[in-house]
Design an enzyme around this catalytic site. Structure first.
Site, PDB file in Angstrom:
ATOM      1  N   SER A  16      -6.645 -13.190   3.220  1.00 24.04           N
ATOM      2  CA  SER A  16      -7.198 -12.097   4.017  1.00 24.04           C
ATOM      3  C   SER A  16      -8.415 -12.597   4.777  1.00 24.04           C
ATOM      4  O   SER A  16      -9.125 -13.489   4.299  1.00 24.04           O
ATOM      5  CB  SER A  16      -7.606 -10.934   3.111  1.00 24.04           C
ATOM      6  N   GLY A  20     -14.797  -7.137   3.662  1.00 19.62           N
ATOM      7  CA  GLY A  20     -14.941  -6.089   2.659  1.00 19.62           C
ATOM      8  C   GLY A  20     -13.987  -6.301   1.502  1.00 19.62           C
ATOM      9  O   GLY A  20     -14.353  -6.158   0.330  1.00 19.62           O
ATOM     10  N   LYS A  21     -12.771  -6.697   1.821  1.00 24.21           N
ATOM     11  CA  LYS A  21     -11.777  -6.953   0.778  1.00 24.21           C
ATOM     12  C   LYS A  21     -12.163  -8.194  -0.028  1.00 24.21           C
ATOM     13  O   LYS A  21     -12.015  -8.222  -1.257  1.00 24.21           O
ATOM     14  CB  LYS A  21     -10.407  -7.139   1.426  1.00 24.21           C
ATOM     15  N   ASP A  48       2.264 -12.651  11.066  1.00 27.48           N
ATOM     16  CA  ASP A  48       2.786 -11.334  11.432  1.00 27.48           C
ATOM     17  C   ASP A  48       3.298 -10.630  10.180  1.00 27.48           C
ATOM     18  O   ASP A  48       4.108 -11.179   9.432  1.00 27.48           O
ATOM     19  CB  ASP A  48       3.938 -11.473  12.433  1.00 27.48           C
ATOM     20  N   ASP A  77      -1.163  -6.196  -0.147  1.00 30.18           N
ATOM     21  CA  ASP A  77      -0.868  -5.291   0.957  1.00 30.18           C
ATOM     22  C   ASP A  77      -1.096  -3.901   0.409  1.00 30.18           C
ATOM     23  O   ASP A  77      -0.536  -3.526  -0.627  1.00 30.18           O
ATOM     24  CB  ASP A  77       0.550  -5.458   1.476  1.00 30.18           C
ATOM     25  N   SER A  78      -1.966  -3.195   1.068  1.00 31.02           N
ATOM     26  CA  SER A  78      -2.396  -1.896   0.582  1.00 31.02           C
ATOM     27  C   SER A  78      -2.206  -0.848   1.666  1.00 31.02           C
ATOM     28  O   SER A  78      -2.207  -1.171   2.855  1.00 31.02           O
ATOM     29  CB  SER A  78      -3.876  -1.933   0.186  1.00 31.02           C
ATOM     30  N   HIS A 158     -14.576   0.911   2.217  1.00 29.22           N
ATOM     31  CA  HIS A 158     -14.085   0.583   3.559  1.00 29.22           C
ATOM     32  C   HIS A 158     -12.777   1.330   3.788  1.00 29.22           C
ATOM     33  O   HIS A 158     -12.279   2.028   2.896  1.00 29.22           O
ATOM     34  CB  HIS A 158     -13.885  -0.933   3.710  1.00 29.22           C
ATOM     35  N   TYR A 160     -10.100   3.939   4.458  1.00 30.89           N
ATOM     36  CA  TYR A 160      -9.970   5.390   4.345  1.00 30.89           C
ATOM     37  C   TYR A 160     -10.789   5.969   3.188  1.00 30.89           C
ATOM     38  O   TYR A 160     -10.659   7.163   2.872  1.00 30.89           O
ATOM     39  CB  TYR A 160      -8.493   5.768   4.153  1.00 30.89           C
ATOM     40  N   ASP A 161     -11.633   5.155   2.563  1.00 32.59           N
ATOM     41  CA  ASP A 161     -12.400   5.611   1.391  1.00 32.59           C
ATOM     42  C   ASP A 161     -13.189   6.903   1.620  1.00 32.59           C
ATOM     43  O   ASP A 161     -13.320   7.713   0.699  1.00 32.59           O
ATOM     44  CB  ASP A 161     -13.358   4.509   0.921  1.00 32.59           C
TER      45      ASP A 161
END
Length: 203
Positions: A16, A20-21, A48, A77-78, A158, A160-161
């Site tokens: 990644s 933040g991750k 991709d 993948d979240s 970060h 949609y938190d």
């Protein structure tokens, strides 16, 4: 087949470029002694993500990083899955932020598309993939159920938190400390499974 294990002192590539991750994973791995490096540290391109599932996209990222570096790689993948939107944005959660990854825009889009929906249920889902340069890949999944809340609140986290309240809580993820969030989050749950299975205990 014997499951491979990561040991204290080993280097593991986090597939990644999201800082933040990276910070979240480094905090979660802090006690393990495993050295987490981001894909950005190796100047790796971002592959991709064209699979149709969290598992498929995690595999693409992890294998690309493992084969490029010759090191084991971990990808997640979240997504933020809203029941009244038929599971969207789901695997497209990052894309809803546009080219600039503007999650204020993405959260507004969730709110707008939900409209007057009374079903506020939502969940964060993470699939982790541990890949090795020889092509082996292993998976774990974590999930945190809750509901969408409007307007956004909180300064932490970060994505949609700021609009997600997990079940059993009154605060949004973005209103929690990192430790509080990690204790119940989708990623925290997935990573604890990962630790139990794939990280060797100290001798």
């Amino acid at each position: 087949m014997t499951k491979p294990q990561i040991k204290r002192g080993d280097q593991l590539v986090l597939a990644s470029h999201n800082q933040g991750k990276l910070a979240e994973f480094q905090a979660l791995f802090a006690a393990s002694g495993v050295d987490i490096k981001s894909a950005a540290a190796f100047d790796l391109p971002e592959p991709d993500e064209d699979a149709d599932s969290f598992e498929g996209n995690a595999r693409i990222k992890a294998l690309a990083a493992a084969q490029a570096t010759g090191l084991p790689a971990l990808a997640d993948d979240s997504g933020f899955c809203v029941t009244s939107l038929n599971g969207q944005p789901g695997i497209h959660s990052a894309r809803w932020g546009g080219v600039r990854q503007d999650f204020a825009h993405a959260m507004q889009r969730v709110h707008d598309e939900m409209g007057e929906a009374t079903d506020k249920r939502a969940a964060f889902v993470t699939v982790l993939c541990l890949a090795w340069p020889d092509g082996r890949a292993y998976f774990v999944e974590g999930r945190c159920d809750g509901q969408v809340a409007w307007p956004p609140k909180g300064e932490n986290g970060h994505g949609y938190d700021p609009i997600f309240i997990p079940n059993g809580e009154t605060r949004r993820f973005a209103e929690m400390t990192d430790a509080e969030k990690n204790a119940i989050s989708h990623r925290g749950r997935a990573l604890r499974q990962f630790m139990d299975i794939y990280v060797a205990p100290d001798a």
